[in-house]
Scaffold this active site. Sequence first.
Site, PDB file in Angstrom:
ATOM      1  N   LYS A 139      46.406  34.962 -32.072  1.00 45.66           N
ATOM      2  CA  LYS A 139      46.100  35.610 -30.792  1.00 45.66           C
ATOM      3  C   LYS A 139      47.325  36.308 -30.199  1.00 45.66           C
ATOM      4  O   LYS A 139      47.196  37.215 -29.391  1.00 45.66           O
ATOM      5  CB  LYS A 139      45.471  34.618 -29.829  1.00 45.66           C
TER       6      LYS A 139
HETATM    7  C1  LIG Z   1      40.861  32.183 -32.124  1.00 42.26           C
HETATM    8  C2  LIG Z   1      41.150  31.675 -33.488  1.00 42.26           C
HETATM    9  C3  LIG Z   1      40.270  31.898 -34.579  1.00 42.26           C
HETATM   10  C4  LIG Z   1      38.969  32.630 -34.413  1.00 42.26           C
HETATM   11  O1  LIG Z   1      39.145  34.015 -34.175  1.00 42.26           O
HETATM   12  P1  LIG Z   1      37.951  34.873 -33.563  1.00 42.26           P
HETATM   13  O2  LIG Z   1      38.519  36.214 -33.310  1.00 42.26           O
HETATM   14  O3  LIG Z   1      37.557  34.166 -32.285  1.00 42.26           O
HETATM   15  O4  LIG Z   1      36.845  34.872 -34.555  1.00 42.26           O
HETATM   16  C5  LIG Z   1      40.637  31.426 -35.829  1.00 42.26           C
HETATM   17  N1  LIG Z   1      41.786  30.738 -36.015  1.00 42.26           N
HETATM   18  C6  LIG Z   1      42.638  30.486 -34.996  1.00 42.26           C
HETATM   19  C7  LIG Z   1      43.881  29.703 -35.267  1.00 42.26           C
HETATM   20  C8  LIG Z   1      42.365  30.947 -33.704  1.00 42.26           C
HETATM   21  O5  LIG Z   1      43.221  30.679 -32.708  1.00 42.26           O
END
Ligand SMILES: *Cc1c(COP(=O)(O)O)cnc(C)c1O
Length: 496
Positions: free
Chosen positions: A112
């Site tokens: 993120k």
């Molecule tokens: C948020 C997240 C995901 C999922 O990603 P999306 O875009 O919500 O599908 C997968 N792995 C980690 C470590 C995350 O923080």
Amino acid sequence: MNILYRSTRSDAAPITASAAILKGLSPDGGLFVPETIPALKKPLSCLAGLSYQELAYEIMSAYFTDFTEEELRSCIENAYDSKFDTEKIAPLVKKDGLYYLELFHGSTIAFKDMALSILPHLMVTSARKNGVKNEIVILTATSGDTGKAAMAGFADVPGTKIIVFYPHGGVSNIQRLQMATQRGENTHVAAINGNFDDAQTAVKKMFNDKALAAELGEHGFQFSSANSINIGRLVPQIVYYVYAYCQLLSSGEIAEGDFINITVPTGNFGNILAAYYAKLMGLPVRKLICASNKNKVLTDFFDTGLYDRKRPFMLTSSPSMDILISSNLERLIYRLTGNDSGKTLAFMQDLTDKGSYTITDEMREGLGDFVGGCASEEENFAGIKALYERTGYVIDTHTGIANAVCRAYMEKTGDTTPTVIASTASPFKFAEAVVGAIAPEKLEGKSDFELIDLLSDLSGTKEPFAITDIRTAPVRHKTVVDAEDMPADVKQFLGI
Ligand SMILES: *Cc1c(COP(=O)(O)O)cnc(C)c1O
């Protein structure tokens, strides 16, 4: 070409990229989508020599067409800098036949950061472009990870403040420490007496509180949200998929035009949607493999065309994927309907009212680019362990889901297309589960930091700075409030 953004749920007039970034969500509840998906501006062989920042400019300038070159380059420069612990920003490593795209080299060691390090700059620029004089106040409820990533992105960005609420006792010790030690005069974190839903509900209420908005306005503030449906988070995520392809080209692993597959551990469907947009822009991608944990709503959807959230919610060792409503899927649904906002609205209404919807056979034909798959806890752990034993490389439990699903898919289908795995978190972020997978006999009785030391030994890698930092950083945030006192807490922080 000038790209405008329209809602997935109405035919309201389209708006500019900067206006869509500022709004986040359309007033009708829909998500903003570009009217057309732009094509890659240059051949991949030309893009292959670019730095991450240069490539980011090539991709983002195709979408954020009302930003000047200077504005966009400045956003990119401020985002992808020494906050990342590698100049490559998103390195690609080959292990046991697959290519792991490491998206965890930013401040909170999870993917993120890739979008949340640029969103604050896009937002401030968008505010200025739209004549907004108010300071932007980001308000977020978090179950642990997103709030920290948002704070790290917004910390000390002029013209912004960020306030995060998390459930008291409802996050891991490491997550709590990460938030409580957050630096930046413009950051505020409070634990609330209640669970994540209580925090989320109270935050939504504040967003919809007209009197509160007016009071904020008088003091030169306005609320905004940094959640994953913002187009300002989606577009920056397209960049690293093109970058992965470019790295494969540069290293001679593939030739220009060769197809690749991409596997993404999926929760809200944002990350994989960005990969789909990359494909639509012209990146040679054969299959997008959507990997889920036991909360396999999406696997069932790709298998049957029925999206059904009416099922037990399960807690797993990949908590960021424990999701039953994948918000960003709405953008794919909209596309499958032939950009029909009326039909999309009807499906989303069914999801709210009945908890499910079924897409038409015609729409299902448009899903050929996707393969869904899920992995159990045991399959996930076994995959992490096998990879470690063969290569010494350690992946986290989210990446582990993608790893297990992808390898099972390749075995079943015989598909040997070179495959990129979106590696979404550092194993150090989920040390307990990861050690549990590769050396369960060493787990017992260890504290969080002892587990991190052990993981460092097992993997032969140094712990990331994000971990070292919380060992010693002073706790700055100690507030605990009741949910009904959240507005008062917000006002107190803003000094109004
Ligand atoms: C948020 C997240 C995901 C999922 O990603 P999306 O875009 O919500 O599908 C997968 N792995 C980690 C470590 C995350 O923080």
